[in-house]
Design an enzyme around this catalytic site. Structure first.
Site, PDB file in Angstrom:
ATOM      1  N   ASP A   8      16.255   9.895 -24.749  1.00  0.00           N
ATOM      2  CA  ASP A   8      16.583  11.282 -25.063  1.00  0.00           C
ATOM      3  C   ASP A   8      16.711  11.341 -26.577  1.00  0.00           C
ATOM      4  OD1 ASP A   8      17.763  13.713 -25.591  1.00  0.00           O
ATOM      5  OD2 ASP A   8      19.552  13.378 -24.377  1.00  0.00           O
ATOM      6  N   LYS A  70      15.145  17.065 -35.657  1.00  0.00           N
ATOM      7  CA  LYS A  70      14.385  17.559 -34.507  1.00  0.00           C
ATOM      8  C   LYS A  70      14.041  19.045 -34.639  1.00  0.00           C
ATOM      9  CE  LYS A  70      14.785  17.666 -29.455  1.00  0.00           C
ATOM     10  NZ  LYS A  70      15.615  17.162 -28.343  1.00  0.00           N
ATOM     11  N   GLU A 169      13.065  18.046 -21.166  1.00  0.00           N
ATOM     12  CA  GLU A 169      14.484  17.708 -20.971  1.00  0.00           C
ATOM     13  C   GLU A 169      15.036  18.250 -19.650  1.00  0.00           C
ATOM     14  OE1 GLU A 169      16.209  18.994 -24.666  1.00  0.00           O
ATOM     15  OE2 GLU A 169      15.147  17.416 -25.762  1.00  0.00           O
ATOM     16  N   ASP A 196      21.696  24.133 -20.446  1.00  0.00           N
ATOM     17  CA  ASP A 196      21.965  23.087 -21.441  1.00  0.00           C
ATOM     18  C   ASP A 196      22.674  23.700 -22.644  1.00  0.00           C
ATOM     19  OD1 ASP A 196      21.909  21.194 -23.466  1.00  0.00           O
ATOM     20  OD2 ASP A 196      19.844  20.579 -23.119  1.00  0.00           O
TER      21      ASP A 196
END
Ligand code: ADP
Ligand code: MG
Length: 652
Positions: A8, A70, A169, A196
């Site tokens: 991850d 990211k 994800e 999330d």
């Protein structure tokens, strides 16, 4: 075969996991930590520092430390201007017009930053697995476009990792819960919403999952992302900010200061985050700040301990040198309610984008979903109890590892469940194991059983969930513990606690306990198959056969002793109330029996194997028979007392 790890690669934290026949698990670093901060510092001479060290030193080395890379992966320089504005690092135009970080004038690409993080994860994995690691499954947000996915692959290549697959994800989160792993004949697929809520971002994804063919587990079309929505500027950081603003206002009021330095604000925010996390486990938490840590206040006359008005704060334990305020859950909920409402709006939109399809499951991901209010709001919004059995920080990495093991063909030996492999139950008074769902029950399965309290005025019941085939809980595998609190005071044995076990189609266990009279309720969720190998299941089964006789004996003796103790207590109390109305010989006879049973119980408790269960059973029955007269007398006396009560004690 060299292993394939699951990674991850997160905005703030990254993790690496592996899946073997005990199921997926995160690989910990040398200090036992699961999370690696996705922070890299570029030192001179091409050296780097990564993870906790880079994060801890970030404030000192703002110009050379890069976090949140990211957010810029595979994105154009111009398109990133708005996010860059919130960041401390400077952006510059990199190769092909892509965003890059300006470190001492050199362009460092987001891929280069990610490569350093990946290399560190690879090192952790190699240390833990004692072998070379060259293959990985890496997760990306569902909304990543081709360029962003390609950039992620490039980052892996830079550090010598081959990407076997890029996985979304939310898909990984669903995989971690075993969704999609059922026999094709069992279900017609499921619709799963993955909510999330992390530190800086919120994502909601609606997935459609067709059950995979167990014989041919290629994931290809099994997982489909129907829609995604989100907010790239909404997360736990905002909650910290809200608490910090409240604390700042309080400090300003108390100390009559008008502003803070940047470092003070950082200190206050840290205290705010600390309190926020504590509020996930407690009804209230303290925001606590040492005044001597606040630069601004050191130069401020008000800090003089003799005149500090802070001395008047709530508890006497407060010293003049600490700011301390209690924050309740209710206050915190009021602060964050509008933000949570925004996530639910996005949820509604995502569902609309997916033609308002019926949602079967909700999976929670991200550290901020530990907040009870968030869980409750998501449950209320969807009418579904969300999946929380797995650590929300780890669930994506665990799912990546599951995908990795499918790709490497190692998954065949896993417990892909159609039946419950080991009996599930709870510990009862005395340490015996009460099975609610027996092994080999078909999934889904449900069972309920009534339990009661053992002590007078007991206001809480500890529920210990375990699995196994043995008769005593110590010989079983512990799964979870939780407490049912807030029971009204009642004599022992009166409370009616209904415990329900529900194992759903994915093998996730929901345990709830309700006290019937008061309606108090508590619940917990667990993934009983995690960490369990088929070899272990076999061993536990074998042990239960080997120990069958002695186990049965211990269970019987334990239960008998518990029940006999309750009898002794009740009869002793009745005797104390009514002995004056009874014949002395009868009283003496009962008292002797009580003493005898008490000593038998004591023996049964210290050495159950040597106890004579039949003798205890007989003695208990005899006591029951002999005490009938006592009970009758006691009831008659109570009735008489009720009749005289109004005249002898007039009520106002
Ligand atoms: P990201 O996906 O953005 O990298 P994470 O999933 O790691 O973020 O979540 C980090 C956020 O979760 C932080 O804001 C942190 O404060 C919050 N968090 C972690 N544990 C808890 C907790 N027990 N209660 C409330 N918030 C928590
Ligand atoms: Mg995350």
């Amino acid at each position: 075969m060299p292993p394939i790890v699951g990674i991850d690669l997160g905005t703030t934290h990254s993790l690496v996991a592996i899946c073997d026949e005990a199921g997926p698990r995160v690989l910990l670093d040398e200090q036992g930590r699961a999370l690696l901060p996705s922070v890299v510092r570029f030192l001179k001479a091409g050296k780097t520092s990564v993870g906790w060290q880079a994060k801890n030193e970030a404030a000192q080395f703002v110009d050379s430390t890069i976090a949140s890379a990211k957010r810029f992966m595979g994105r154009g320089f111009t398109e990133c201007a708005d996010i860059a504005a919130q960041m401390s690092t400077q952006l510059m135009q990199g190769p092909r017009g892509l965003a890059a970080f300006n470190v001492r004038g050199a362009a460092i690409t987001p891929q280069q930053v990610a490569a350093v993080v990946l290399a560190e994860l690879r090192r952790i994995a190699e240390t833990r697995l004692h072998t070379t690691v060259t293959r990985a499954v890496i997760t990306v947000p569902a909304y990543f476009d081709d360029a962003q996915r390609q950039a992620t692959r490039d980052a892996a290549r830079l550090c010598g990792l081959t990407v076997e697959r890029i996985v979304n994800e939310p898909t990984a989160a669903a995989l971690a819960y075993g969704i999609g792993h059922k026999n094709k004949t069992k279900t017609n697929g499921e619709t799963v919403a993955v909510y999330d809520l992390g530190g800086g971002t919120f994502d909601i994804s609606i997935l459609r999952i067709e059950s995979m063919d167990a014989a041919n587990p290629t994931m290809g079309d099994a997982f489909q992302v129907l829609s995604t929505r989100g907010d790239t500027r909404l997360g736990g950081d905002d909650f910290d900010q809200l608490i910090a603003e409240w604390a700042q206002a309080e400090i300003k009021k108390e100390l009559k200061v008008d502003a803070f330095t940047a470092s003070d604000i950082a200190t206050i925010r840290m205290a705010a985050e600390h309190a926020k996390r504590a509020l996930s486990d407690h009804e209230e938490a303290a925001v606590e700040i040492q005044y001597d840590q606040l630069m601004k206040l050191q130069s401020c006359a008000v800090i003089d301990p003799r005149v500090s008005p802070v001395a008047s704060t709530q508890t006497p334990a407060n010293t003049n040198r600490v700011f301390r305020r209690t924050l309740t859950r209710a206050q915190f909920q009021n602060m964050i309610a509008p933000l949570i409402a925004r996530t639910l709006d996005a949820f509604t939109h995502a569902r609309a984008d997916a033609s308002n399809i019926t949602i079967d499951r909700v999976v929670l991901v991200g550290g901020s979903t530990r907040i009870p209010y968030v869980r409750a709001q998501v449950a209320a919004h969807t009418g579904i109890t969300p999946y929380t059995a797995l650590d929300p920080d780890q669930v994506v990495a665990l799912g990546a590892a599951v995908q990795a093991s499918i790709l490497s063909g190692a998954r065949t030996d896993l417990l892909l469940l159609d039946v419950i492999p080991l009996s599930l139950g709870i510990e009862t008074q005395g340490g015996a194991f009460a099975k609610l769902i027996v092994r080999n029950s078909a999934i889904p399965a449900r069972a309920t059983e009534m339990f009661t309290t053992f002590k007078d005025n007991q206001t809480g019941v500890l529920i210990h969930v375990a699995q196994g085939e043995r008769e005593m809980v110590d010989d079983c595998r512990s799964i979870a513990r939780f407490e049912l609190r807030g029971l009204p005071a009642m004599p022992a044995g009166i409370a009616q606690v209904e415990v329900e076990f529900l194992v759903d189609a994915n093998g996730v266990l929901n345990v709830s306990a309700v006290e019937r009279r008061s309606g108090m309720r508590a619940a917990i969720q667990a993934a009983p198959s995690y960490g369990l190998t088929s070899a272990e299941v076999e061993r536990m089964e074998r042990d239960s056969i080997t120990h069958a006789r002695s186990d049965m004996h211990r269970h019987r003796v334990t239960d008998l002793a518990v029940n006999a103790r309750l009898d002794v207590k009740w009869i002793g109390e009745a005797l104390a109330r009514t002995h004056a109305a009874l014949e002395p010989a009868y009283v003496q006879e009962l008292q002797e029996m009580l003493r005898k049973i008490e000593s038998m119980c004591a023996q049964a408790e210290t050495d159950p194997m040597a106890a004579d269960a039949d003798a205890l059973h007989k003695a208990k029955e005899q006591l029951d028979r002999q005490s009938v007269h006592l009970h009758e007398t006691s009831i008659a006396q109570s009735l008489r007392e009720m009749r005289v009560a109004p005249t002898s004690k007039p009520t106002a």
